[in-house]
Enzyme design. Structure first.
Site, PDB file in Angstrom:
ATOM      1  N   GLU A 110      36.541  33.505  36.985  1.00 44.80           N
ATOM      2  CA  GLU A 110      35.170  32.395  36.504  1.00 44.80           C
ATOM      3  C   GLU A 110      35.860  31.096  35.426  1.00 44.80           C
ATOM      4  O   GLU A 110      35.620  30.468  34.808  1.00 44.80           O
ATOM      5  CB  GLU A 110      33.799  33.154  36.435  1.00 44.80           C
ATOM      6  N   GLU A 121      31.131  38.360  43.925  1.00 45.13           N
ATOM      7  CA  GLU A 121      29.638  38.577  43.505  1.00 45.13           C
ATOM      8  C   GLU A 121      29.110  38.042  44.350  1.00 45.13           C
ATOM      9  O   GLU A 121      28.661  36.958  44.567  1.00 45.13           O
ATOM     10  CB  GLU A 121      29.701  37.878  41.923  1.00 45.13           C
TER      11      GLU A 121
END
Length: 481
Positions: free
Chosen positions: A230, A331
């Site tokens: 991220e 995720e």
């Protein structure tokens, strides 16, 4: 929780790793991980990846990079402190405790939060991969940083267990020097400074190199390297992030061709993913994270709309040209609310109840918005209807991720008190299937019952929020288009 105690026990735990050799890094090397480590090998021959089956994985999140919502008890010990002194991430946790006490508590955590029995249970439920998030400080720590190291022997112990249980592993660099996104999941909730310093980039690449050395050494266990989790496209130009990706690719491929090279989409929409990919890459995967509780509009949706939104959010993902790079959902979870303790960060409220900063009224899809019952932390208080919804919501996600993409990693393998984020609890309670898919799809009777109760849930929507729901679907469709 039993304490890990002394360095003698640590040495014994390293020796207990079930492998003919004692591991790539000794306990002494792990405790001083800033020392240089010799390159192990040149590229190791032809890829092993052509026969890889669908990735059905879980994240071992909150182990080697602690997050308050996964293990709140680590942070609740500071509740008697003034709010400004309460740690909110691993940086402030170790800073508050000091290195000696922080290392004592974290060694106990590393030793107990994930066990061989957990991995065996996951394998029995049909999981075939695990993703291990790791902070850079496990590989590269400076004296002026409050973090502690010593994680490597525990990581290698897990790699040994994975090898024994037949689980493939993706090693994931989850936190970078200076923080790549400013979130607590980077280890430091702060204004991100990662790409503002070449030193930060070099230290990140050093962590990638050492992580790749682990992959080469544990070649029977490690099949993927995620070079960074991220990184924020809102902070730095995508071209700068791509430059780092290319440097990391060259580094990894100079050591091995036999692992997946995994990048994150930086929160770009799938129509822009091509700007993050180089044409010469091989054996590469794009990691995307799909959640429905961190958006002020989507959180207002009722249950049926959340299920419909799964296909809307995945539509452009499945349309993306995957001929040069595969796609994995790295995720996702069963949660559709943000009531989970600390899920928005320690000390912050929720959209659901309207207590989050910059949210001036409750955003749940009901007249009465409380984080209790179906939306609380006690899964034994969940209604049968809500558990059936969780099954249906998970099934709607897996029907796409499991059949149309390279696979998925659920976040997380377990938690202390966040039921919708706890894979093992979900399997135990029946709202997450085992593989082969023995738990779902549901029977026609169950589907009919859910369809009928969904009508009741839809009718209970507050008229105040109906425009938000309509706008949400339209807005999100435009974002993803």
């Amino acid at each position: 929780m039993q304490r890990f105690c002394q360095a003698v026990t640590l040495a014994l735990s390293v020796l207990s790793v079930t492998r003919a050799s004692p591991g790539l890094f000794s306990a002494e090397e792990a405790s001083s991980s800033t020392e240089s480590i010799e390159d192990i090998s040149e590229p190791t021959g032809s890829p092993r990846l052509s026969d890889i089956e669908i990735i059905r994985g879980v994240n071992l999140g909150g182990v080697f990079l602690i997050e308050p919502f996964i293990r709140p008890s680590l942070f609740d010990q500071f509740n008697s402190s003034s709010p400004s002194e309460i740690p909110v991430d691993e940086w402030t946790f170790t800073e508050k405790l000091g290195k000696e006490e922080a290392k004592r508590q974290l060694e106990d955590h590393w030793d107990t939060f994930v066990t061989k029995e957990h991995l065996e249970s996951l394998a029995e439920s049909g999981i075939n991969w695990i993703r291990i998030p790791i902070g850079y400080w496990a590989f590269n720590l400076t004296d002026d940083e409050p973090f502690v190291d010593g994680q490597i022997p525990y990581i290698e112990r897990i790699l040994g267990w994975a090898q024994e249980t037949g689980l493939k592993v993706e090693l994931d660099l989850h936190g970078a020097p200076g923080s790549q996104n400013g979130y607590d999941n980077s280890g430091h909730r702060v204004t991100p400074e990662w790409l503002h310093s070449r030193t930060n980039v070099d230290r990140t690449l050093d962590a990638v190199r050492k992580m790749t050395q682990l992959a080469v050494y544990w070649e029977d266990a490690v099949y993927g390297i995620q070079i960074l989790n991220e990184p924020s496209r809102w902070k730095w130009p995508v071209s700068d992030i791509l430059e780092f990706y290319n440097e990391a690719y060259d580094l990894v491929r100079s050591m091995t061709n036999d692992v997946y090279f995994v990048i994150h989409d930086t929160f770009l929409g799938p129509n822009e993913w091509s700007t993050l990919v180089s044409s010469n890459w091989t054996n590469a995967l794009m990691d995307t994270h799909i959640y429905q509780m961190f958006d002020n509009y989507i959180i207002t949706l009722n249950e049926s709309a959340h299920i419909d939104m799964v296909a809307t959010m995945a539509e452009n993902v499945t349309r993306f040209d995957r001929s040069s790079i595969g796609v994995v959902v790295g995720e996702f979870s069963a949660a559709t609310h943000d009531c989970t303790k600390y899920i928005n960060g320690l000390g912050r409220g929720s959209r659901w109840e309207g207590t989050l900063e910059y949210v001036d009224h409750p955003l749940c899809p009901f007249e009465n918005c409380t984080c209790t019952g179906d939306y609380g932390s006690d899964y034994t208080a969940f209604s049968d209807h809500y558990k059936r919804f969780l099954r249906r919501y998970i099934d709607s996600q897996l029907s796409i991720y499991d059949r149309e993409l390279a696979g998925w990693f659920y976040w997380n393998f377990r938690t202390e008190s966040a039921p919708e984020w706890d894979y093992m609890l979900g399997v135990e309670q029946g709202w997450i299937p085992k593989f082969p898919r023995t738990a779902i799809p549901m029977t026609s009777d169950e589907e009919s019952e859910i369809s009928a109760t969904d009508l009741v849930s839809s009718a209970s929507l507050s008229p105040t929020f109906t425009p938000y729901v309509i706008f949400s679907v339209l807005a999100f469709a435009l974002i993803l288009s």
